[in-house]
Write an enzyme that holds these catalytic residues in place. Structure first.
Site, PDB file in Angstrom:
ATOM      1  N   ASP A 158       0.823  -1.207   0.000  1.00 33.49           N
ATOM      2  CA  ASP A 158       0.000   0.000   0.000  1.00 33.49           C
ATOM      3  C   ASP A 158       0.865   1.268   0.000  1.00 33.49           C
ATOM      4  OD1 ASP A 158      -2.680   1.221   0.467  1.00 33.49           O
ATOM      5  OD2 ASP A 158      -1.717   1.929   2.302  1.00 33.49           O
ATOM      6  N   GLU A 169       0.797  -0.304  -5.157  1.00 37.50           N
ATOM      7  CA  GLU A 169      -0.318   0.633  -5.159  1.00 37.50           C
ATOM      8  C   GLU A 169       0.299   2.025  -5.142  1.00 37.50           C
ATOM      9  OE1 GLU A 169      -3.555   3.215  -3.588  1.00 37.50           O
ATOM     10  OE2 GLU A 169      -1.850   2.682  -2.376  1.00 37.50           O
TER      11      GLU A 169
HETATM   12  C1  GLC Z   1      -4.050   3.512  -0.097  1.00 35.99           C
HETATM   13  C2  GLC Z   1      -5.376   2.821   0.136  1.00 35.99           C
HETATM   14  C3  GLC Z   1      -6.332   3.819   0.708  1.00 35.99           C
HETATM   15  C4  GLC Z   1      -5.780   4.343   2.003  1.00 35.99           C
HETATM   16  C5  GLC Z   1      -4.379   4.903   1.806  1.00 35.99           C
HETATM   17  C6  GLC Z   1      -3.698   5.145   3.101  1.00 35.99           C
HETATM   18  O1  GLC Z   1      -4.125   4.494  -1.026  1.00 35.99           O
HETATM   19  O2  GLC Z   1      -5.849   2.281  -1.063  1.00 35.99           O
HETATM   20  O3  GLC Z   1      -7.600   3.257   0.903  1.00 35.99           O
HETATM   21  O4  GLC Z   1      -6.605   5.356   2.496  1.00 35.99           O
HETATM   22  O5  GLC Z   1      -3.549   3.997   1.107  1.00 35.99           O
HETATM   23  O6  GLC Z   1      -3.397   3.928   3.728  1.00 35.99           O
END
Ligand code: GLC
Length: 654
Positions: free
Chosen positions: A284, A326
């Site tokens: 993430d 991500e």
């Molecule tokens: C990523 C996740 C999101 C979250 C962020 C902070 O972007 O997809 O849902 O709020 O990280 O952890």
């Protein structure tokens, strides 16, 4: 190449390993460690070589890799070896994913087992279960504020439930994707609690400052990620009487990767979940891993080095496990998360194709594929042995993250165009059937993003409200059209749970004070199983969407040209409403597929002679693989009905 420095260090490290590690038969482990050690040492040295305890940290790193290897179940080790032999396995068109919340989809992990059949009925064979690790009840950020990385939150069940689910999925040849939130922890995590209590070791796990001096310097160049709900990038902790870096919500403390102990902890956690049966780990917020004053603190070179190091280390212990990056950042930046080289500088095998996602939505709003064509043309080629995760919706908002220069090249004013898109998707624009809501409005920059379920954004909600059958059909066509694009583009299509039955916006989040301010909850539903049951009722909205997707998935899996070997060529069609590309088969000649999407509400024509000579592709006798039918044509003009797509082959039987 024989590299003396790293080899002699490796020998010293092996001598220093704990006796219980030394005693084991670690043949595969040592082969992989030997193969990767030069890279691991170089990267670790680059990041942490200036420290006095560098060598101790290296020993600790190897111990973690070895310990997790020793714990790794023999079935998983077997899979590792199989995947090493067939290292392109994940590029196949046979994978189709879905992201879901275990509680929203099935209630909990245990019940997931009884709902796997539903996923298989649809054809999904890769499941991303959204974060399940322990997190506070209230300040959870949908599971992305983790308070214990090694336990499953009681809302979802237990580690045993996960083990059973992973085993069940493995038997069915389905892939399990789990999150590891590498950038931050909840402020209720034990490390944060210890830092608060003044524990020096854990204070160094975070960015903690006595006063605003350094935070103010950072703020000069750092953008705000959640301007409405968590403005700024630092939070004053009352108990500690100090400032902590919190890029996302004020309860999410950023981890300090300039400390090797943090790196080792997080690697340990990644391997822990790999050992619990994750085939793919979603990392993430990877763009944020390195912080430097004077920068945006995103996409820094060191963030990439950390990911390379994570990959190299993880390949030693669990080489069959893939990483998803991500990184929802600018197109030219996203691509870098695959790494610089497929072998010697690899980062993540998979990355979210946020660019394509946002461009598809833009095209739905404008009914014009200019920006989509422009944006995809500007997208740099990705590495070999890397693949996209192509999606339409996910648990997050839609950011309009295309390049301003691309917007200008497509003939729009960037500022006005973004405003138009926000108005379109929130239904503020005249005649827009979309019913989204705003997320993350920044009053300083005017920036805004969009929340809403796919069906509501595509016009199904307003169509159902008005009872207009042609509008209902049109929104279903749009839903299928955008899926037709992500299924054929190249990469793993990732559906979002509920979209397969046209789930509308869910307003229940407004009644929960912990969710009400975060509009992303509007599209994180509890799946309505009664509605899902309608998928078997001929002519129902649910059946029209579900069976359309089901067929699409089945056909996709049979088309080798849809595997992802960078075998896509974008074609200039001369018709602004069309998005046209050729997928060439990487294995067999003459098995190319021409993909055409019409984003307009009127039929459009494609002049085949304008496409030029496409190798062996014969434009004479075309057949659409999705419908099985031959498309209508007039003279040299192929006719594409409104909001529809073709997957065309020039062979009668494929
Ligand atoms: C990523 C996740 C999101 C979250 C962020 C902070 O972007 O997809 O849902 O709020 O990280 O952890």
């Amino acid at each position: 190449m024989y590299e003396q420095v790293s080899h002699s260090l490796l020998n010293r490290i092996l001598d220093e390993l704990k006796p219980d590690i030394r005693k084991r038969d670690l043949r595969h482990f040592y082969t992989r460690l030997g193969a990767n050690f030069y890279a691991i040492h170089s990267l670790f040295f680059h990041l942490y070589g200036q420290r006095d305890d560098f060598e101790q940290q290296m020993v600790r790193l190897v111990e973690v890799m070895a310990s997790r290897y020793i714990e790794r179940h023999k079935d998983l080790k077997k899979l590792d070896v199989l995947r090493e032999k067939d290292h392109n396995w994940f590029l196949s068109q046979e994978w189709v994913g879905m992201a879901l919340y275990a509680d929203g989809f099935a209630g909990n992990l245990e019940n997931m087992c009884s709902h796997i059949g539903y996923l298989q009925e649809l054809g999904v064979n890769m499941v991303h279960i959204m974060p399940i690790q322990e997190c506070p009840k209230a300040a959870s950020d949908g599971g992305y504020a983790v308070s214990n990385f090694r336990e499953i939150d009681e809302r979802f069940g237990t580690l045993d439930d996960l083990r059973a689910l992973a085993k069940n999925m493995r038997k069915r040849n389905m892939l399990l994707t789990l999150d590891v939130v590498v950038n931050h922890t909840s402020d209720e995590h034990e490390w944060a609690e210890r830092a608060r209590a003044g524990d020096e070791k854990y204070s160094q796990y975070y960015y903690i400052f006595e006063d605003r001096n350094i935070p103010d310097m950072f703020e000069e160049t750092m953008p705000e990620i959640l301007p409405e709900t968590a403005p700024g990038n630092f939070t004053f902790d009352e108990r500690m009487q100090k400032w902590v870096m919190t890029v996302f919500n004020d309860y999410q403390w950023d981890l300090n990767y300039s400390n090797p102990a943090v790196f080792i902890e997080m690697l340990d956690i990644i391997l822990y979940w790999a050992n619990k049966g994750a085939d793919i780990v979603r990392l993430d917020a990877v763009a944020f891993l390195w912080k430097k004053i004077g920068t945006t603190c995103q996409n820094e070179r060191e963030a990439h080095l950390i990911l390379q190091l994570m990959k190299d280390c993880s390949q030693v212990t669990a080489p069959g496990v893939l990483f998803i990056a991500e990184a929802i950042v600018a197109p030219v930046e996203i691509i870098k998360y695959f790494g610089e080289d497929a072998v010697i500088a690899k980062e993540c095998e998979i990355a979210y194709n946020a660019t394509f996602m946002a461009l598809l939505w833009e095209t739905v709003a404008t009914k014009n594929a200019n920006l989509l064509n422009q944006g995809i043309q500007s997208l740099p080629d990705k590495l070999d042995r890397a693949t996209w995760l192509n999606y339409i919706r996910c648990h997050d908002d839609i950011g309009l993250g295309f390049d301003d220069s691309d917007i200008a090249r497509a003939g729009y004013n960037p500022l006005a165009h973004r405003k138009f898109l926000v108005d379109w998707f929130t239904g503020a624009y005249k005649d827009s059937p979309a019913r989204g809501v705003i997320f993350g409005h920044n009053s300083k920059t005017g920036d805004a993003r969009i929340s809403g379920s796919l069906a509501s954004l595509a016009g199904l909600q307003s169509a159902l409200e008005s009872g207009d059958e042609s509008a209902i059909q049109q929104s279903i066509d749009i839903i299928l059209l955008v899926h037709g694009m992500i299924m054929s583009f190249g990469g793993i299509p990732l559906l979002y749970y509920g979209d397969e039955i046209g789930t509308l916006n869910d307003l229940s989040f407004l009644e929960d004070e912990h969710k009400a301010k975060d509009t992303r909850w509007i599209h994180r539903p509890r799946l309505d199983w009664e509605k899902a049951g309608q998928r078997h009722t001929h002519g129902s909205v649910e059946q029209r969407i579900f069976s359309g997707l089901q067929k699409m998935i089945a056909v996709r899996k049979s088309i080798a040209a849809f595997s992802d070997y960078n075998n896509r060529e974008l074609l200039e069609s001369g018709n602004p409403h069309l998005f046209v590309f050729m997928r060439t088969s990487p294995f067999m000649q003459n098995e190319n597929v021409l993909v055409v999407g019409n984003f307009d509400n009127a039929p459009q024509s494609l002049s085949l002679s304008d496409l030029g000579n496409r190798g062996q592709f014969g434009f004479g006798q075309l057949q659409d693989l999705y419908s099985g039918e031959s498309p209508k044509s007039f003279n040299d003009q192929l006719v594409i009905p409104p909001f529809s797509f073709y997957w065309l082959t020039d062979r009668r039987t494929f």
